[in-house]
Design a protein around this motif. Structure first.
Motif, PDB file in Angstrom:
ATOM      1  N   PHE A 198      39.329  46.398  45.097  1.00  0.00           N
ATOM      2  CA  PHE A 198      39.303  47.806  45.517  1.00  0.00           C
ATOM      3  C   PHE A 198      38.892  47.973  46.976  1.00  0.00           C
ATOM      4  N   PRO A 200      36.281  47.245  50.540  1.00  0.00           N
ATOM      5  CA  PRO A 200      34.866  47.442  50.882  1.00  0.00           C
ATOM      6  C   PRO A 200      34.307  48.770  50.373  1.00  0.00           C
ATOM      7  N   SER A 205      32.508  52.779  55.925  1.00  0.00           N
ATOM      8  CA  SER A 205      33.351  53.557  56.823  1.00  0.00           C
ATOM      9  C   SER A 205      32.604  54.768  57.356  1.00  0.00           C
ATOM     10  N   ASN A 221      37.597  53.929  47.468  1.00  0.00           N
ATOM     11  CA  ASN A 221      37.430  52.591  46.890  1.00  0.00           C
ATOM     12  C   ASN A 221      36.363  52.590  45.795  1.00  0.00           C
TER      13      ASN A 221
ATOM     14  N   ILE B   4      42.876  54.551  61.252  1.00  0.00           N
ATOM     15  CA  ILE B   4      42.478  54.028  59.949  1.00  0.00           C
ATOM     16  C   ILE B   4      41.363  53.021  60.109  1.00  0.00           C
ATOM     17  N   ARG B   5      40.180  53.416  59.707  1.00  0.00           N
ATOM     18  CA  ARG B   5      39.069  52.478  59.775  1.00  0.00           C
ATOM     19  C   ARG B   5      38.564  52.113  58.389  1.00  0.00           C
ATOM     20  N   LYS B   6      39.037  52.841  57.429  1.00  0.00           N
ATOM     21  CA  LYS B   6      38.549  52.609  56.084  1.00  0.00           C
ATOM     22  C   LYS B   6      39.559  51.725  55.371  1.00  0.00           C
ATOM     23  N   PHE B   7      39.094  50.690  54.717  1.00  0.00           N
ATOM     24  CA  PHE B   7      40.026  49.736  54.144  1.00  0.00           C
ATOM     25  C   PHE B   7      40.161  49.940  52.655  1.00  0.00           C
ATOM     26  N   TYR B   8      41.375  50.061  52.227  1.00  0.00           N
ATOM     27  CA  TYR B   8      41.631  50.226  50.814  1.00  0.00           C
ATOM     28  C   TYR B   8      42.314  48.997  50.262  1.00  0.00           C
TER      29      TYR B   8
END
Lengths: 315, 119
Positions: A198, A200, A205, A221, B4-8
């Motif tokens: 899923f 981090p 963030s 996530n 996009i800095r958030k990783f999915y």
């Protein structure tokens, strides 16, 4: 029309739940994000065939071989739906495949773990496909139409995958002492990597989340991971097995299961290419591509020759 | 700008993100085909998706393998994608404008007494 206006119209559509279609105007970053995400997803389906394909000839019965073969074929099909969706954004199939083979494009790290025993095939279906389904069900409502349609198709087929995986483990869990141990061992090894699928933690963030605003994603996530844990923690009771987490406990106040800390060092190591099977997977992909070259060439030559013959006939 | 800095899941960061090459021409790719499937006799063929194939015969065979693995169809049409002419979404306003103010084309426009309401 100035770009600001186009962006405004675009966001309005998203807010009104109108899907974005290939020929619509879209911000460059939206195109790139979708392209990256959809192609990574496609690569994951294709590379995902490798750990399972490993067991087709060794599955314990003809029935299990047929089922596994059908499942692996589905994964290939899913890769194709997704590559097609990504192509609508303007990148050719060949470029995507080249990026995978050169190591430039990523795929889900889960497939860099080895499948050591037959029980692993059950654990993959139940846990890995189960985790993927959580994400994919959400994506059936993603804002890019071609991606959403591919997801609807995929979700219809995935539930067979998860059920057959659970059934493999169910049979083992009711078998001999060795079979039970094999079942528990597979769960122990696949549990934590499945949770890592899923991505981090949300707290990692700090930026505003463009992907949510564009409705490419609709759940975070941590939300998806929690849903998955809650589901699996209940299902495992039927197997009479244990999840390898001492801290796993129902929290009455939160109405969710609490769970232990994920090893994020391991996660980043595998993402960076240092997982147990990263090299093996990419080598297998490249080899398949290179060995298939003559087939692709022959088909193209045959099509060309036939087209020429038809032209002659018409003349 | 880095959005996009958030990783999915499925969105692992890449040093050079895969999405930065945009091109449509490729010499070695087989042509793209659009696939239409009739799920049973009496229904329309409906767009199912697309695939690559060297020729029409291969397109049909691939379509069978990809889109009808679970008896989803009993007839397949394939057409090379380049032959599809599509309307331009930017012109949708003008294109569909003539139908907009003609609500009398819909049965619900007419208020009838209850006795005949199933007409």
């Amino acid at each position: 029309m100035p770009v600001q206006d186009l962006e405004k119209i675009f966001q309005q559509k998203i807010d009104e739940e109108i899907k974005i279609e290939p020929k619509d105007w879209m911000p460059d970053a939206y195109r790139k994000t979708n392209l990256r995400q959809i192609s990574q997803h496609a690569h994951s389906e294709v590379v995902g065939m490798l750990p399972e394909g490993n067991w087709i000839t060794r599955a314990p019965s003809l029935k299990r071989k047929l089922i596994l073969l059908a499942k692996v074929q589905d994964e290939g099909g899913h890769g194709l739906y997704l590559y097609s969706a990504a192509e609508t954004l303007g990148m050719s199939r060949e470029e995507m495949i080249n990026d995978l083979h050169s190591g430039k494009a990523k795929y889900s790290s889960i497939f860099n773990y080895p499948t050591l025993t037959w029980a692993d095939i059950g654990a993959i279906g139940w846990l890995v496909d189960g985790a993927a389904i959580m994400n994919q069900v959400m994506l059936t409502r993603t804002s890019y139409g071609a991606y959403a349609r591919a997801m609807v198709r995929i979700c219809k087929e995935e539930s067979f995958h998860q059920r057959q995986g659970f059934e493999i483990l169910l049979v083992l869990s009711r078998g001999s002492k060795e079979q039970k141990e094999m079942c528990q061992d597979a769960i122990n090894r696949w549990w934590w990597p499945s949770l890592m699928m899923f991505g981090p933690k949300d707290s990692e963030s700090t930026n505003s989340d463009q992907s949510m605003k564009w409705k490419i994603k609709r759940k975070s996530n941590d939300e998806l991971r929690q849903n998955f844990i809650d589901m699996i923690a209940e299902q495992i009771k039927t197997l009479g097995m244990k999840l390898p987490d001492d801290k796993l406990k129902w929290n009455e106040e939160r109405k969710h299961y609490d769970f232990g800390e994920i090893n994020w060092d391991e996660f980043w190591q595998v993402v960076k290419g240092n997982g147990p099977c990263n090299k093996q997977r990419l080598d297998a992909r490249r080899e398949a591509w290179e060995n298939g070259e003559w087939v692709r060439d022959a088909a193209a030559a045959y099509a060309k020759k036939r087209a020429a013959r038809q032209k002659d006939k018409a003349a | 700008m880095n959005f996009i800095r958030k990783f999915y899941y499925g969105d692992i960061p890449e040093d050079k993100a895969g999405g930065n090459i945009v091109s449509k021409d490729s010499k070695t790719d087989w042509p793209l085909w659009e696939v239409f499937i009739r799920s049973k006799q009496g229904l329309d063929h409906k767009h199912a998706g697309s695939l690559h194939a060297a020729d029409a015969q291969m397109a049909i065979e691939n379509a069978r393998d990809v889109y009808t693995r679970r008896m989803e169809g009993e007839s397949i049409w394939v057409v090379e994608s380049k032959y599809i002419i599509a309307s331009n979404p930017d012109e949708a306003g003008e294109l569909y404008e003539p139908a907009k103010d003609k609500i009398y084309r819909h049965p619900t426009f007419y208020n009838l007494p209850d006795e005949v309401n199933h007409m």
